[in-house]
Design an enzyme around this catalytic site. Structure first.
Site, PDB file in Angstrom:
ATOM      1  N   ASP A  67       0.864  -1.178   0.000  1.00 58.21           N
ATOM      2  CA  ASP A  67       0.000   0.000   0.000  1.00 58.21           C
ATOM      3  C   ASP A  67       0.904   1.233   0.000  1.00 58.21           C
ATOM      4  O   ASP A  67       1.998   1.203   0.550  1.00 58.21           O
ATOM      5  CB  ASP A  67      -0.925   0.022   1.227  1.00 58.21           C
ATOM      6  CG  ASP A  67      -2.215   0.787   0.960  1.00 58.21           C
ATOM      7  OD1 ASP A  67      -3.294   0.156   0.918  1.00 58.21           O
ATOM      8  OD2 ASP A  67      -2.142   2.026   0.778  1.00 58.21           O
ATOM      9  N   ASP A 116      -9.868   0.943  -4.939  1.00 55.44           N
ATOM     10  CA  ASP A 116     -10.605   2.191  -5.173  1.00 55.44           C
ATOM     11  C   ASP A 116     -11.258   2.128  -6.554  1.00 55.44           C
ATOM     12  O   ASP A 116     -10.564   1.852  -7.544  1.00 55.44           O
ATOM     13  CB  ASP A 116      -9.645   3.390  -5.108  1.00 55.44           C
ATOM     14  CG  ASP A 116      -9.085   3.572  -3.704  1.00 55.44           C
ATOM     15  OD1 ASP A 116      -9.826   3.335  -2.735  1.00 55.44           O
ATOM     16  OD2 ASP A 116      -7.900   3.938  -3.590  1.00 55.44           O
ATOM     17  N   LYS A 120     -14.461   8.126 -12.215  1.00 57.13           N
ATOM     18  CA  LYS A 120     -14.390   9.036 -13.376  1.00 57.13           C
ATOM     19  C   LYS A 120     -13.590   8.371 -14.498  1.00 57.13           C
ATOM     20  O   LYS A 120     -12.546   7.757 -14.242  1.00 57.13           O
ATOM     21  CB  LYS A 120     -13.707  10.349 -12.973  1.00 57.13           C
ATOM     22  CG  LYS A 120     -14.491  11.134 -11.938  1.00 57.13           C
ATOM     23  CD  LYS A 120     -14.019  12.572 -11.866  1.00 57.13           C
ATOM     24  CE  LYS A 120     -14.904  13.375 -10.946  1.00 57.13           C
ATOM     25  NZ  LYS A 120     -14.503  13.273  -9.538  1.00 57.13           N
ATOM     26  N   ASP A 152     -17.533  -4.141  -4.161  1.00 59.58           N
ATOM     27  CA  ASP A 152     -18.987  -3.922  -4.078  1.00 59.58           C
ATOM     28  C   ASP A 152     -19.456  -3.157  -5.307  1.00 59.58           C
ATOM     29  O   ASP A 152     -20.626  -2.796  -5.363  1.00 59.58           O
ATOM     30  CB  ASP A 152     -19.314  -3.088  -2.834  1.00 59.58           C
ATOM     31  CG  ASP A 152     -18.747  -1.690  -2.960  1.00 59.58           C
ATOM     32  OD1 ASP A 152     -17.566  -1.563  -3.350  1.00 59.58           O
ATOM     33  OD2 ASP A 152     -19.481  -0.718  -2.712  1.00 59.58           O
ATOM     34  N   GLU A 193     -14.730  -4.208   3.508  1.00 54.46           N
ATOM     35  CA  GLU A 193     -15.804  -5.191   3.309  1.00 54.46           C
ATOM     36  C   GLU A 193     -16.836  -5.077   4.431  1.00 54.46           C
ATOM     37  O   GLU A 193     -18.044  -5.116   4.184  1.00 54.46           O
ATOM     38  CB  GLU A 193     -15.240  -6.619   3.248  1.00 54.46           C
ATOM     39  CG  GLU A 193     -16.349  -7.638   3.035  1.00 54.46           C
ATOM     40  CD  GLU A 193     -15.888  -8.961   2.468  1.00 54.46           C
ATOM     41  OE1 GLU A 193     -14.675  -9.133   2.245  1.00 54.46           O
ATOM     42  OE2 GLU A 193     -16.738  -9.824   2.240  1.00 54.46           O
TER      43      GLU A 193
HETATM   44  C1  LIG Z   1     -10.590   1.119  -0.558  1.00 54.53           C
HETATM   45  S1  LIG Z   1      -9.080   0.773   0.233  1.00 54.53           S
HETATM   46  C2  LIG Z   1      -9.174  -0.997   0.495  1.00 54.53           C
HETATM   47  C3  LIG Z   1      -8.215  -1.456   1.556  1.00 54.53           C
HETATM   48  C4  LIG Z   1      -8.312  -2.951   1.923  1.00 54.53           C
HETATM   49  N1  LIG Z   1      -7.981  -3.793   0.787  1.00 54.53           N
HETATM   50  C5  LIG Z   1      -9.668  -3.309   2.467  1.00 54.53           C
HETATM   51  O1  LIG Z   1     -10.402  -4.068   1.804  1.00 54.53           O
HETATM   52  O2  LIG Z   1      -9.997  -2.847   3.581  1.00 54.53           O
HETATM   53  C6  LIG Z   1      -7.945   0.895  -1.108  1.00 54.53           C
HETATM   54  C7  LIG Z   1      -6.489   0.905  -0.671  1.00 54.53           C
HETATM   55  O3  LIG Z   1      -5.682   0.855  -1.837  1.00 54.53           O
HETATM   56  C8  LIG Z   1      -4.587   1.746  -1.671  1.00 54.53           C
HETATM   57  N2  LIG Z   1      -4.178   2.127  -3.036  1.00 54.53           N
HETATM   58  C9  LIG Z   1      -4.960   2.643  -4.009  1.00 54.53           C
HETATM   59  N3  LIG Z   1      -4.257   2.812  -5.133  1.00 54.53           N
HETATM   60  C10 LIG Z   1      -2.995   2.406  -4.860  1.00 54.53           C
HETATM   61  C11 LIG Z   1      -1.812   2.334  -5.625  1.00 54.53           C
HETATM   62  N4  LIG Z   1      -1.790   2.730  -6.893  1.00 54.53           N
HETATM   63  N5  LIG Z   1      -0.688   1.851  -5.040  1.00 54.53           N
HETATM   64  C12 LIG Z   1      -0.714   1.452  -3.734  1.00 54.53           C
HETATM   65  N6  LIG Z   1      -1.807   1.482  -2.966  1.00 54.53           N
HETATM   66  C13 LIG Z   1      -2.938   1.953  -3.516  1.00 54.53           C
HETATM   67  C14 LIG Z   1      -5.124   2.888  -0.847  1.00 54.53           C
HETATM   68  O4  LIG Z   1      -4.089   3.576  -0.163  1.00 54.53           O
HETATM   69  C15 LIG Z   1      -6.080   2.156   0.110  1.00 54.53           C
HETATM   70  O5  LIG Z   1      -5.419   1.770   1.298  1.00 54.53           O
END
Ligand SMILES: C[S@@+](CC[C@H](N)C(=O)[O-])C[C@H]1O[C@@H](n2cnc3c(N)ncnc32)[C@H](O)[C@@H]1O
Length: 210
Positions: A67, A116, A120, A152, A193
């Site tokens: 991350d 994420d 967009k 989701d 989740e």
């Molecule tokens: C919506 S959270 C989901 C976290 C975890 N997998 C969960 O289900 O609780 C998305 C995570 O992806 C990380 N993230 C998004 N794009 C990233 C990237 N390009 N490189 C590293 N981390 C990324 C964000 O910092 C965030 O912690």
């Protein structure tokens, strides 16, 4: 930045189970995982809920949570140290830089849990399941390896399925070929989740064969 965050970032620098991608020494992956046939990657691992749950459940396997958010990563890394989980490491780096860290063919499974959605259309190439990322994952995977996606967001599922077909791969429903991290005695759901289930949202699971 709050004092608590500053302290966590300072601690993160010295943690033995964390590699900071901005300062890492080339070849660190093989120095740590050289004795292991293949590693499981948890991309965008957030607080490391799933990385830790899998590491607890499968003590003979090795896990790397990735991350770019140091504050979130700190939580997972701290818990792993407190629990004495020696089969898990964390990499603080953007997924975009993975090929600088992980050699080709050294990964058994890749988990992208609740990435994420970046809804967009101009952001689409930054989605962790866009064709550009998938081509990169294909290079990292060992034969028989696959990507497991959970979200989701039906739009993201559709996008991922099209991206996989675009690069000549296949998609199956659910999680194939892996003893799930969900089970008795484990944290079965990640932070995101739990949030989405509490909201009553449908959760989708796919295996992406690249
Ligand atoms: C919506 S959270 C989901 C976290 C975890 N997998 C969960 O289900 O609780 C998305 C995570 O992806 C990380 N993230 C998004 N794009 C990233 C990237 N390009 N490189 C590293 N981390 C990324 C964000 O910092 C965030 O912690």
């Amino acid at each position: 930045m709050t004092r608590k965050k500053l302290l966590r970032f300072a601690e993160l620098e010295g943690m033995e189970n964390v590699v900071d991608g901005r300062r890492s020494v080339p070849g660190w992956f093989e120095r740590i995982f050289g004795h292991v046939r293949a590693v499981h990657l948890d991309l965008g691992c957030g607080h490391g809920d799933s990385t830790l749950a899998m590491a607890r459940r499968l003590p003979g396997s090795w896990f790397l949570g990735v991350d770019r958010n140091g504050g979130r990563l700190w939580k997972g890394a701290r818990r792993a140290l407190d629990e004495g989980l020696s089969n898990t490491m964390f990499l603080r780096a953007p997924v975009e830089t993975l090929k600088e860290h992980v050699p080709p063919g050294r990964v058994k499974t890749i988990w992208t849990l609740f990435p994420d959605p970046l809804s967009k259309s101009r952001q689409s190439k930054h989605r962790l399941v866009s064709p550009g990322f998938l081509v990169g994952y294909r290079r990292l995977l060992a034969p028989g390896g696959a990507v497991h996606l959970k979200t989701d967001d039906p739009v993201l599922i559709d996008f991922a399925e099209r991206a996989v077909r675009q690069i000549g791969g296949k998609v199956s429903e659910g999680w194939a070929n892996f003893q799930s991290y969900e089970g008795e005695g484990t944290v079965s759901h990640t932070t995101f989740e739990r949030r989405y289930r509490d909201q009553g949202r449908v959760i989708y699971q796919r295996t992406l064969w690249l």
